[in-house]
Design an enzyme around this catalytic site. Structure first.
Site, PDB file in Angstrom:
ATOM      1  N   ARG A 226       0.839  -1.211   0.000  1.00 40.83           N
ATOM      2  CA  ARG A 226       0.000   0.000   0.000  1.00 40.83           C
ATOM      3  C   ARG A 226       0.868   1.252   0.000  1.00 40.83           C
ATOM      4  O   ARG A 226       0.560   2.228  -0.700  1.00 40.83           O
ATOM      5  CB  ARG A 226      -0.952  -0.031   1.198  1.00 40.83           C
ATOM      6  CG  ARG A 226      -1.992   1.084   1.161  1.00 40.83           C
ATOM      7  CD  ARG A 226      -3.067   0.899   2.208  1.00 40.83           C
ATOM      8  NE  ARG A 226      -2.552   1.063   3.565  1.00 40.83           N
ATOM      9  CZ  ARG A 226      -3.280   0.867   4.665  1.00 40.83           C
ATOM     10  NH1 ARG A 226      -4.555   0.500   4.570  1.00 40.83           N
ATOM     11  NH2 ARG A 226      -2.759   1.029   5.856  1.00 40.83           N
TER      12      ARG A 226
ATOM     13  N   LYS B  52      -2.693   6.833   1.271  1.00 36.27           N
ATOM     14  CA  LYS B  52      -2.412   7.145   2.682  1.00 36.27           C
ATOM     15  C   LYS B  52      -1.336   8.212   2.702  1.00 36.27           C
ATOM     16  O   LYS B  52      -0.137   7.926   2.793  1.00 36.27           O
ATOM     17  CB  LYS B  52      -2.000   5.871   3.428  1.00 36.27           C
ATOM     18  CG  LYS B  52      -2.201   5.975   4.914  1.00 36.27           C
ATOM     19  CD  LYS B  52      -2.244   4.626   5.572  1.00 36.27           C
ATOM     20  CE  LYS B  52      -2.097   4.703   7.074  1.00 36.27           C
ATOM     21  NZ  LYS B  52      -3.149   5.418   7.775  1.00 36.27           N
TER      22      LYS B  52
ATOM     23  N   GLU C 214     -16.190   6.283   6.133  1.00 36.30           N
ATOM     24  CA  GLU C 214     -15.364   5.661   7.172  1.00 36.30           C
ATOM     25  C   GLU C 214     -15.225   6.639   8.324  1.00 36.30           C
ATOM     26  O   GLU C 214     -15.815   7.722   8.313  1.00 36.30           O
ATOM     27  CB  GLU C 214     -13.994   5.289   6.587  1.00 36.30           C
ATOM     28  CG  GLU C 214     -13.207   6.477   6.051  1.00 36.30           C
ATOM     29  CD  GLU C 214     -11.848   6.109   5.463  1.00 36.30           C
ATOM     30  OE1 GLU C 214     -11.315   5.050   5.798  1.00 36.30           O
ATOM     31  OE2 GLU C 214     -11.332   6.922   4.669  1.00 36.30           O
TER      32      GLU C 214
HETATM   33  N1  PXG Z   1      -9.233   4.690   7.342  1.00 36.45           N
HETATM   34  C1  PXG Z   1      -8.317   5.662   7.552  1.00 36.45           C
HETATM   35  C2  PXG Z   1      -8.614   7.027   7.080  1.00 36.45           C
HETATM   36  C3  PXG Z   1      -7.116   5.347   8.186  1.00 36.45           C
HETATM   37  O1  PXG Z   1      -6.196   6.292   8.380  1.00 36.45           O
HETATM   38  C4  PXG Z   1      -7.880   3.050   8.412  1.00 36.45           C
HETATM   39  C5  PXG Z   1      -9.032   3.420   7.745  1.00 36.45           C
HETATM   40  C6  PXG Z   1      -7.678   1.627   8.792  1.00 36.45           C
HETATM   41  O2  PXG Z   1      -6.692   1.027   7.946  1.00 36.45           O
HETATM   42  P1  PXG Z   1      -5.767  -0.155   8.452  1.00 36.45           P
HETATM   43  O3  PXG Z   1      -4.961  -0.501   7.268  1.00 36.45           O
HETATM   44  O4  PXG Z   1      -4.938   0.366   9.604  1.00 36.45           O
HETATM   45  O5  PXG Z   1      -6.669  -1.258   8.875  1.00 36.45           O
HETATM   46  C7  PXG Z   1      -6.884   4.024   8.630  1.00 36.45           C
HETATM   47  C8  PXG Z   1      -5.621   3.650   9.325  1.00 36.45           C
HETATM   48  C9  PXG Z   1      -2.887   6.737  13.804  1.00 36.45           C
HETATM   49  C10 PXG Z   1      -3.148   5.549  12.969  1.00 36.45           C
HETATM   50  O6  PXG Z   1      -1.839   6.767  14.450  1.00 36.45           O
HETATM   51  C11 PXG Z   1      -4.008   5.642  11.903  1.00 36.45           C
HETATM   52  C12 PXG Z   1      -4.241   4.534  11.125  1.00 36.45           C
HETATM   53  C13 PXG Z   1      -3.622   3.348  11.400  1.00 36.45           C
HETATM   54  C14 PXG Z   1      -2.756   3.265  12.463  1.00 36.45           C
HETATM   55  C15 PXG Z   1      -2.516   4.387  13.265  1.00 36.45           C
HETATM   56  O7  PXG Z   1      -3.731   7.634  13.853  1.00 36.45           O
HETATM   57  N2  PXG Z   1      -5.117   4.686  10.104  1.00 36.45           N
END
Ligand code: PXG
Length: 292
Positions: free
Chosen positions: A52, A151, A184
């Protein structure tokens, strides 16, 4: 011994882990990142996170000066240097140092840093009592403006939504898209359960295709749930049997109230609790192993 940070090929002390004020990651939010976890010496879904990261960079035309294999080694090296078995890993690649203009051609080398630290777990009561959510006025970025599938270091859309949820006195925000469809939360994907159906929005409505989301979708069959990616509205959430969120940091967390409507019986749902149990099994079993 202090925290060791990977910065452009070297492990440096936290105090020395600094980047230039001319780095476009800082000046323009021009960069990409990943949030990854390790569980008991196993990095969960490392390949998926690296894929990703490189895909986000490819679309932004940021050339990462490390192969995926070398990046994987750098992640494992950072974990070992910090003697962490259970960690939160933040991997960041910026456009690099340029001048005071947004032209990315002025940036000749991407900056890479990796922070591996102890994981700050969510409070236990979140999982036991469930979260309260509101839908917020800020709409999710339009996929043709800044695609939420990337991301990137520009999280202002999410941060504005988080501020709105905090102002409303609740735990999290649900962002809708410009059509009013559920997308989301600020750092988690959203699911609902109705009977045997497990539903979550498709990527084209404007979401990050979460790695935890994919893992949960793969687990659903074993719990006799049928997964569907569908476009839906707030009403579908209000009237669902169960709602939960997924993300690397949060894992799977139950939702018990949305816009003041209790969800189901107002308590974490049985299917959600069963999925949490299954998810814990895979995080304890699967991943890239490292020895410290
Ligand atoms: N949507 C958004 C907008 C995200 O930023 C997810 C969904 C979930 O994705 P994953 O691949 O983690 O299942 C995210 C993930 C933080 C932090 O420190 C943010 C994320 C992941 C880990 C830590 O704020 N975002």
């Amino acid at each position: 011994m202090g925290l060791k940070i990977y910065l452009d090929g070297k492990l440096v002390e936290k105090a020395d882990a600094v980047v230039s004020v001319f780095d476009h990651g800082l000046l323009y939010g021009d960069g990409v990142f990943e949030g990854i976890r390790s569980y008991n010496g196993l990095v969960f879904k490392l390949k998926e996170h690296l894929d990703r990261l490189y895909e986000s960079a490819h679309t932004l035309m940021i050339e990462i000066p490390l192969s995926k294999d070398a990046m994987e080694k750098a992640v494992l090296e950072t974990l070992k240097a910090n003697k962490l078995t259970d960690a939160y890993i933040r991997l960041v690649v910026t456009r690099g140092v340029g001048d005071l203009g947004l032209d990315p051609r002025k940036c000749h080398k991407a900056t890479i840093f990796i922070i591996a630290d102890k994981i700050a777990l969510y409070p236990k009561e979140f999982y036991e009592k469930g979260l309260t959510l509101v839908t917020v006025p800020t709409v999710r970025n339009h996929p043709e403006a800044l695609n939420p599938q990337l991301k990137t270091l520009n999280y202002l859309n999410n941060i504005l939504a988080k501020i709105e949820a905090t102002n409303a006195g609740v735990n999290e925000a649900i962002l809708l898209n410009a059509q009013g469809h559920v997308t989301e939360c600020t750092g988690e994907n959203i699911f609902y359960v109705r009977g045997k159906k497990l539903a979550t929005p498709p990527p084209y409505v404007g979401i990050l295709k979460g790695i935890t989301r994919d893992a949960v979708m793969a687990l659903a069959g074993s719990l006799n749930l049928e997964v569907v990616e569908e476009v839906f509205t707030r009403h579908d959430l209000y009237t669902a049997d169960e709602v939960f969120l997924t993300g690397t940091a949060a894992e799977i967390v139950p939702v018990v109230k949305i816009d003041n409507r209790p969800i189901g019986n107002g308590k974490p749902g049985q299917k959600t609790l069963a999925l949490i149990k299954e998810f814990r099994k895979i995080t304890a079993r699967d991943g890239v192993r490292y020895e410290i």
